[in-house]
Structure formats: C-alpha cells, structure tokens
Design a protein around this motif. Sequence first.
Motif, PDB file in Angstrom:
ATOM      1  N   ASP A   6       3.554  -8.796  11.504  1.00  0.00           N
ATOM      2  CA  ASP A   6       3.474  -7.003  11.451  1.00  0.00           C
ATOM      3  C   ASP A   6       2.125  -7.646  12.595  1.00  0.00           C
ATOM      4  O   ASP A   6       0.935  -8.443  12.840  1.00  0.00           O
ATOM      5  CB  ASP A   6       2.062  -8.164  10.478  1.00  0.00           C
ATOM      6  CG  ASP A   6       1.198  -6.152  10.051  1.00  0.00           C
ATOM      7  OD1 ASP A   6       0.635  -5.558  11.229  1.00  0.00           O
ATOM      8  OD2 ASP A   6       0.818  -5.839   8.964  1.00  0.00           O
ATOM      9  N   GLU A   9      -1.479  -7.916  11.919  1.00  0.00           N
ATOM     10  CA  GLU A   9      -2.801  -9.124  11.085  1.00  0.00           C
ATOM     11  C   GLU A   9      -3.768  -9.648  12.828  1.00  0.00           C
ATOM     12  O   GLU A   9      -2.353 -10.254  13.201  1.00  0.00           O
ATOM     13  CB  GLU A   9      -1.319  -9.774  10.982  1.00  0.00           C
ATOM     14  CG  GLU A   9      -0.982  -8.980   9.326  1.00  0.00           C
ATOM     15  CD  GLU A   9      -1.862  -8.479   8.563  1.00  0.00           C
ATOM     16  OE1 GLU A   9      -3.217  -9.019   8.233  1.00  0.00           O
ATOM     17  OE2 GLU A   9      -1.980  -7.421   7.273  1.00  0.00           O
ATOM     18  N   PRO A  10      -4.338 -10.505  12.060  1.00  0.00           N
ATOM     19  CA  PRO A  10      -5.009 -10.969  10.484  1.00  0.00           C
ATOM     20  C   PRO A  10      -5.963  -9.209  10.826  1.00  0.00           C
ATOM     21  O   PRO A  10      -7.075  -9.718  11.485  1.00  0.00           O
ATOM     22  CB  PRO A  10      -5.929 -12.046  10.866  1.00  0.00           C
ATOM     23  CG  PRO A  10      -6.050 -12.124  11.619  1.00  0.00           C
ATOM     24  CD  PRO A  10      -4.739 -11.893  12.227  1.00  0.00           C
ATOM     25  N   PRO A  12      -7.948  -8.311   7.373  1.00  0.00           N
ATOM     26  CA  PRO A  12      -8.109  -8.457   5.919  1.00  0.00           C
ATOM     27  C   PRO A  12      -9.689  -8.201   5.815  1.00  0.00           C
ATOM     28  O   PRO A  12     -10.329  -8.017   4.505  1.00  0.00           O
ATOM     29  CB  PRO A  12      -8.275 -10.026   5.604  1.00  0.00           C
ATOM     30  CG  PRO A  12      -8.432 -10.276   6.944  1.00  0.00           C
ATOM     31  CD  PRO A  12      -8.365  -9.891   8.166  1.00  0.00           C
ATOM     32  N   ILE A  30       2.514  -4.211   4.136  1.00  0.00           N
ATOM     33  CA  ILE A  30       1.396  -4.304   2.829  1.00  0.00           C
ATOM     34  C   ILE A  30       2.576  -5.486   2.100  1.00  0.00           C
ATOM     35  O   ILE A  30       2.830  -5.084   1.952  1.00  0.00           O
ATOM     36  CB  ILE A  30       1.337  -3.652   1.564  1.00  0.00           C
ATOM     37  CG1 ILE A  30       0.871  -2.360   3.084  1.00  0.00           C
ATOM     38  CG2 ILE A  30       1.146  -3.702   1.089  1.00  0.00           C
ATOM     39  CD1 ILE A  30       0.026  -1.042   1.692  1.00  0.00           C
ATOM     40  N   TYR A  31       2.100  -6.851   3.048  1.00  0.00           N
ATOM     41  CA  TYR A  31       2.638  -8.203   2.203  1.00  0.00           C
ATOM     42  C   TYR A  31       1.403  -9.505   2.902  1.00  0.00           C
ATOM     43  O   TYR A  31       1.248  -9.304   4.251  1.00  0.00           O
ATOM     44  CB  TYR A  31       4.328  -8.496   3.727  1.00  0.00           C
ATOM     45  CG  TYR A  31       4.849  -9.210   3.022  1.00  0.00           C
ATOM     46  CD1 TYR A  31       6.158  -9.365   1.706  1.00  0.00           C
ATOM     47  CD2 TYR A  31       5.147 -10.312   3.450  1.00  0.00           C
ATOM     48  CE1 TYR A  31       6.634 -10.305   1.327  1.00  0.00           C
ATOM     49  CE2 TYR A  31       5.684 -10.982   2.948  1.00  0.00           C
ATOM     50  CZ  TYR A  31       6.115 -11.161   1.818  1.00  0.00           C
ATOM     51  OH  TYR A  31       7.331 -12.241   1.289  1.00  0.00           O
ATOM     52  N   ASP A  35      -2.569  -7.807   0.111  1.00  0.00           N
ATOM     53  CA  ASP A  35      -2.419  -7.463   1.499  1.00  0.00           C
ATOM     54  C   ASP A  35      -3.418  -6.352   1.880  1.00  0.00           C
ATOM     55  O   ASP A  35      -3.015  -5.226   0.628  1.00  0.00           O
ATOM     56  CB  ASP A  35      -1.419  -7.850   2.532  1.00  0.00           C
ATOM     57  CG  ASP A  35      -1.802  -7.026   3.357  1.00  0.00           C
ATOM     58  OD1 ASP A  35      -2.714  -7.610   4.401  1.00  0.00           O
ATOM     59  OD2 ASP A  35      -0.863  -6.313   4.573  1.00  0.00           O
ATOM     60  N   GLN A  36      -4.510  -6.770   2.541  1.00  0.00           N
ATOM     61  CA  GLN A  36      -5.005  -5.117   2.733  1.00  0.00           C
ATOM     62  C   GLN A  36      -4.926  -5.025   4.110  1.00  0.00           C
ATOM     63  O   GLN A  36      -5.680  -6.153   4.631  1.00  0.00           O
ATOM     64  CB  GLN A  36      -6.679  -5.223   2.408  1.00  0.00           C
ATOM     65  CG  GLN A  36      -6.712  -5.348   0.759  1.00  0.00           C
ATOM     66  CD  GLN A  36      -7.967  -4.389   0.213  1.00  0.00           C
ATOM     67  OE1 GLN A  36      -9.085  -5.147   1.246  1.00  0.00           O
ATOM     68  NE2 GLN A  36      -7.864  -4.751  -1.336  1.00  0.00           N
ATOM     69  N   ASP A  37      -4.879  -3.458   5.106  1.00  0.00           N
ATOM     70  CA  ASP A  37      -5.584  -3.942   6.263  1.00  0.00           C
ATOM     71  C   ASP A  37      -6.621  -2.670   6.394  1.00  0.00           C
ATOM     72  O   ASP A  37      -5.897  -1.173   6.324  1.00  0.00           O
ATOM     73  CB  ASP A  37      -3.914  -3.262   6.660  1.00  0.00           C
ATOM     74  CG  ASP A  37      -2.516  -3.977   6.792  1.00  0.00           C
ATOM     75  OD1 ASP A  37      -3.472  -5.839   6.686  1.00  0.00           O
ATOM     76  OD2 ASP A  37      -1.326  -3.353   6.676  1.00  0.00           O
ATOM     77  N   ARG A 103      -3.445   0.123   1.566  1.00  0.00           N
ATOM     78  CA  ARG A 103      -3.105  -1.252   0.663  1.00  0.00           C
ATOM     79  C   ARG A 103      -2.430   0.125   0.017  1.00  0.00           C
ATOM     80  O   ARG A 103      -1.776   1.040  -0.247  1.00  0.00           O
ATOM     81  CB  ARG A 103      -4.900  -1.442   0.126  1.00  0.00           C
ATOM     82  CG  ARG A 103      -5.105   0.086  -0.743  1.00  0.00           C
ATOM     83  CD  ARG A 103      -7.158   0.354  -1.189  1.00  0.00           C
ATOM     84  NE  ARG A 103      -6.969  -1.346  -1.829  1.00  0.00           N
ATOM     85  CZ  ARG A 103      -7.979  -1.511  -2.358  1.00  0.00           C
ATOM     86  NH1 ARG A 103      -9.145  -1.132  -2.395  1.00  0.00           N
ATOM     87  NH2 ARG A 103      -8.520  -2.511  -3.188  1.00  0.00           N
ATOM     88  N   ASP A 119      -3.375  -3.619  -5.402  1.00  0.00           N
ATOM     89  CA  ASP A 119      -2.789  -4.244  -4.702  1.00  0.00           C
ATOM     90  C   ASP A 119      -1.917  -4.964  -5.428  1.00  0.00           C
ATOM     91  O   ASP A 119      -1.248  -6.733  -5.156  1.00  0.00           O
ATOM     92  CB  ASP A 119      -4.338  -5.024  -3.887  1.00  0.00           C
ATOM     93  CG  ASP A 119      -5.023  -4.564  -3.496  1.00  0.00           C
ATOM     94  OD1 ASP A 119      -4.775  -3.962  -2.781  1.00  0.00           O
ATOM     95  OD2 ASP A 119      -5.936  -4.462  -4.018  1.00  0.00           O
ATOM     96  N   PHE A 122       4.625  -5.355  -3.285  1.00  0.00           N
ATOM     97  CA  PHE A 122       4.334  -5.725  -1.808  1.00  0.00           C
ATOM     98  C   PHE A 122       5.330  -5.308  -1.659  1.00  0.00           C
ATOM     99  O   PHE A 122       6.318  -5.466  -2.278  1.00  0.00           O
ATOM    100  CB  PHE A 122       3.172  -6.991  -1.152  1.00  0.00           C
ATOM    101  CG  PHE A 122       4.758  -7.521  -2.262  1.00  0.00           C
ATOM    102  CD1 PHE A 122       5.312  -8.549  -1.614  1.00  0.00           C
ATOM    103  CD2 PHE A 122       4.145  -8.465  -4.249  1.00  0.00           C
ATOM    104  CE1 PHE A 122       6.559  -9.682  -2.214  1.00  0.00           C
ATOM    105  CE2 PHE A 122       4.421  -9.112  -4.624  1.00  0.00           C
ATOM    106  CZ  PHE A 122       5.607  -9.807  -3.726  1.00  0.00           C
TER     107      PHE A 122
END
Length: 231
Positions: A6, A9-10, A12, A30-31, A35-37, A103, A119, A122
């Motif tokens: 990804d 990331e990060p 969050p 979403i892993y 995980d929240q993006d 999410r 959440d 995933f």
Amino acid sequence: FIVVKDAYEPNPSLKKAKMLEFGREYKASIYPRGDQDFFKIELPKNKTGRLIISLSHSSRVINPHLNLFDEKGANLKEFHRRDGEKIVWTLHPDKPLYYLLVRDGRHGRQEHGYQGELDNRFSQSEYRLKVDFDEQHDPNEPNNKVEEAKTITLEKVVKGRFFPIGDKEYYKLNIAKGSRGTLKIDLRAAHSINPFIQLFATDKKLLKEVRGKNGTPCELHYDLIDGQEFI
C-alpha cells in the motif's frame, strides 16, 4: 507471511493524510483489520464546482465506507455501500479543504451485532479511489449581493448557473428616461429548478415577483411610464 503493498501507508490520521490529485486513480488496501486510510482534498482557488468521489473494491468482503471531515476534523458526512458495491458520491463543496476517510463499513453479508461493527473486515485486495472536480463556471459571478449586481442590456440573452445551493443572481437594468411600455423578463432553467424572479427599484423596494415550478418558463411583466433603473 503475506506482504500487502500500500503505497500510501502510513495514513491512519488527519495529520498523516495523503493529498489526492483530481482525476487520478489511487489503489490501496484495507489491511489489516482496523486499517483506516485518510486522504486530503484541496479545492481549486476561486472556482466553484462539484466533487465526485468514486470508490470500488474487487472483494465483496469489504463494505465500502467513506467519511468526510472539514479541516478541523469535524465529521460532516458519510456514505456507505454493502458487500463491495461501488460508491459514487457527488458533493457541493463550500470549504477550501476536506479530509476523506476510507474504511470498512458495518452490517455486510451475514453480519449481525458485534460482527457488524465498523472496521471489522479487511482484505488483501486493492480498492480503487478517484476524486474529480467538475467546475461549474458562471461568467457573471460574483453577483450574489445587490452591491455585486451585473449590468445587463435589453434584448440580450444572459446565461448563468444556479450553483452552489443557495446561489442568487443579481442584475442591474437601466431603461432610458422617457421610455414607455412593458418590461418583460423571461427566465428559463433546468427541470430541477423552481425559477423565482424579483424586481426591485434602486432603493431596494420590491416592485413585483413571479415564481415558476420544475423548470417551467417564468415570465415577469412590468408597465413602464417614464423609464427606470431596476435590480
């Protein structure tokens, strides 16, 4: 051990949100669980338009869920789908900056109670996110106040837009002194608009008003005795 890539990331939190470019497709995942993006959306300066946010996921495991925040972190709106259904979300922005959270949502296929919390799901599969800005240009803007009224002339067609929600269009019209007859104002708008014309004297006294419905032509007629300036 499975490596899930990804590139964003990060991200969050609001402070670590990644900036989005209009028209570009972003692929992320979403892993792992929880995980929240977070992403950042900055609107073009001195332009009005619509935000079109699309989100799709190849797996039906994820329940796509979006949250929209202002620059202070207040949750403004949210939108969700179930079991991997694609999201297409159209917004009328009135702020220069927004944050978007991607999410997993709640209550997907066979999810109940605790299992249906946010959440909870995933996936190693990627989601695809795209944000577009559809500019709504109006050559007469700004004319949202009496003081900003644009001067128009007789027999000339004026084109504008009712955008965004709550938009008002002020114009000035001067009929030469000594003129006699009937002033006719014809307003035509899209079916979704209920046209409304108000005619004022320069001292802001309301002279006449006419309402239309569902885009039907709206006409205002006003008898002139000796010319006049109108707003």
